[in-house]
Design an enzyme around this catalytic site. Sequence first.
Site, mmCIF file in Angstrom:
data_model
loop_
_atom_site.group_PDB
_atom_site.id
_atom_site.type_symbol
_atom_site.label_atom_id
_atom_site.label_comp_id
_atom_site.label_asym_id
_atom_site.label_seq_id
_atom_site.Cartn_x
_atom_site.Cartn_y
_atom_site.Cartn_z
ATOM 1 N N TYR A 178 -3.962 4.001 6.464
ATOM 2 C CA TYR A 178 -4.642 3.374 7.401
ATOM 3 C C TYR A 178 -6.269 3.968 8.097
ATOM 4 O O TYR A 178 -7.049 2.506 8.497
ATOM 5 C CB TYR A 178 -3.531 2.461 8.314
ATOM 6 C CG TYR A 178 -2.596 2.349 7.728
ATOM 7 C CD1 TYR A 178 -2.908 1.124 7.542
ATOM 8 C CD2 TYR A 178 -1.616 2.815 7.860
ATOM 9 C CE1 TYR A 178 -1.475 0.210 7.637
ATOM 10 C CE2 TYR A 178 -0.722 1.898 6.681
ATOM 11 C CZ TYR A 178 -0.522 0.420 6.742
ATOM 12 O OH TYR A 178 0.102 -0.206 6.051
ATOM 13 N N LYS A 220 0.890 -0.555 0.298
ATOM 14 C CA LYS A 220 -0.200 0.030 -0.036
ATOM 15 C C LYS A 220 1.072 1.557 0.334
ATOM 16 O O LYS A 220 1.771 1.225 0.326
ATOM 17 C CB LYS A 220 -0.761 -0.026 1.075
ATOM 18 C CG LYS A 220 -0.270 -0.158 1.985
ATOM 19 C CD LYS A 220 0.420 0.526 3.102
ATOM 20 C CE LYS A 220 0.591 2.629 3.063
ATOM 21 N NZ LYS A 220 1.771 2.340 3.871
#
Length: 431
Positions: A259, A174
């Site tokens: 996140y 990510k």
Amino acid sequence: MRQDVDETRRLLLLAGSVGVASTLYAGAPSAATAGGSPTPVDEGAVIGREVTFPPIDAPTDPPGNPPPNPDPPGQRVGFAVVGLGRLALQNILPAFAQSKHARLTGLVSGDPEKMRVIAAQYGVPREACCGYGEMARMRTNAAIQVVYVVLPNALHRDAVIQAAEAGKHVLCEKPMATSPDEAREMIEACRRADRKLMIAYRCQYELANRELVRRARGGELGDIQFVDAINTQDQGDPTQWRQIKNLSGGGSLPDVGLYCLNTTRALLGEEPIEVLARTHSPDRDARFREVEATVSFVLRFPSGIIANCVSSYSLHTQRNFRVLGSSANAEITNAFDYEGQKLIISRRDGNAEAKIELNLGAKNQFSLEMDHMAFCVRNDVEPRTPGEEGLQDQILMAAIYRSAQTGQAVRLEPVSRPDAFRGPALKEGST
Ligand code: NAD
């Protein structure tokens, strides 16, 4: 009484076997100590390819971890890791040791000397190591089934496309990319090659986060109305790629703010219909010439839930996730960290406010996510966090930046299907 306990412990130590311990606990005489002279035994039942032990803890105590029963090395799914930077060397390569279904079978790096040293440390054969532009060579290496891309964000697209064209499934770090268009190209390349693409959202595989999703979706918090997600850290070296926009795609948002965004979406199963954002960077700070330090963004969901998210590159570290419901609140401390998660649920108990702290045991998040990828490859299942999940975050991050630039809220296309961009829910055995 105390003497009895000491005698039992002495016998346990002599017997050196948990199976014998359970017999002693039940008060029965032990074969290993019959006649007063202990003999070695080896307990544990073999069921198929797994070994199990009978429980020895009282039912009032939590059970210990069972043996992991990993696959034999030759039967595991082989992974090649692309990019030998900090995350790869400090977290991902060591995590193979705790993996049950994945093993390291290849390396890709721009530095042959570093690759030679790492290959020796992990027993990777020389012919399974190659440079960044040479991934086509992997095509004939059947020991490599998955390529795990761990490069700076702007290099993910080309590496994923190369890996898919070499016939490999792909696990990509990510943030998936630096724009929605790059993410679409990556999905298309994997689709064309008929290969799986998973984005490494490790928090969706981590135990405390999973337990919170289970409890929240099961109604344990009542009607959830507010989420508060904070992920901040104070960056050092101003020359690192994270502060160079054409390598990172942005500042704290795509790195740590992601996140807050992804964990909130994964918890609720809904997609935001509106975002409102602001950014801030300290004046004359060399770290923030190209990218932002802090982003504060509010997400509004179709059910009316509001999420308040903050990420920063210039604030002391804090990584908390709070979910406020009508009948209880939940919090995960260190929610987005590599370890140290605690799930705390606060609710009324009689006339008092009770806080229950759940210790779910520590399992390596990187091992869990790699094992999930291995499970998906083996069983031909879509990963829980496929490319589409990464693309949706890229679309939302672009909207967050647009809102910060214009000062206006940005409306988003409503998505009605729950977990619209995710693969099947995780179940026993799929991590
Ligand atoms: P890093 O700087 O430590 O490592 C980057 C690696 O890429 C190095 O081996 C470097 O040599 C190589 N590289 C190749 N081309 C490069 C270039 N043009 N500029 C700079 N480096 C180049 O970074 P990292 O922390 O390992 O991050 C790698 C990826 O992992 C990023 O996408 C990051 O977002 C992601 N990450 C994820 C987590 C997580 O918790 N899942 C944590 C950290 C990083």
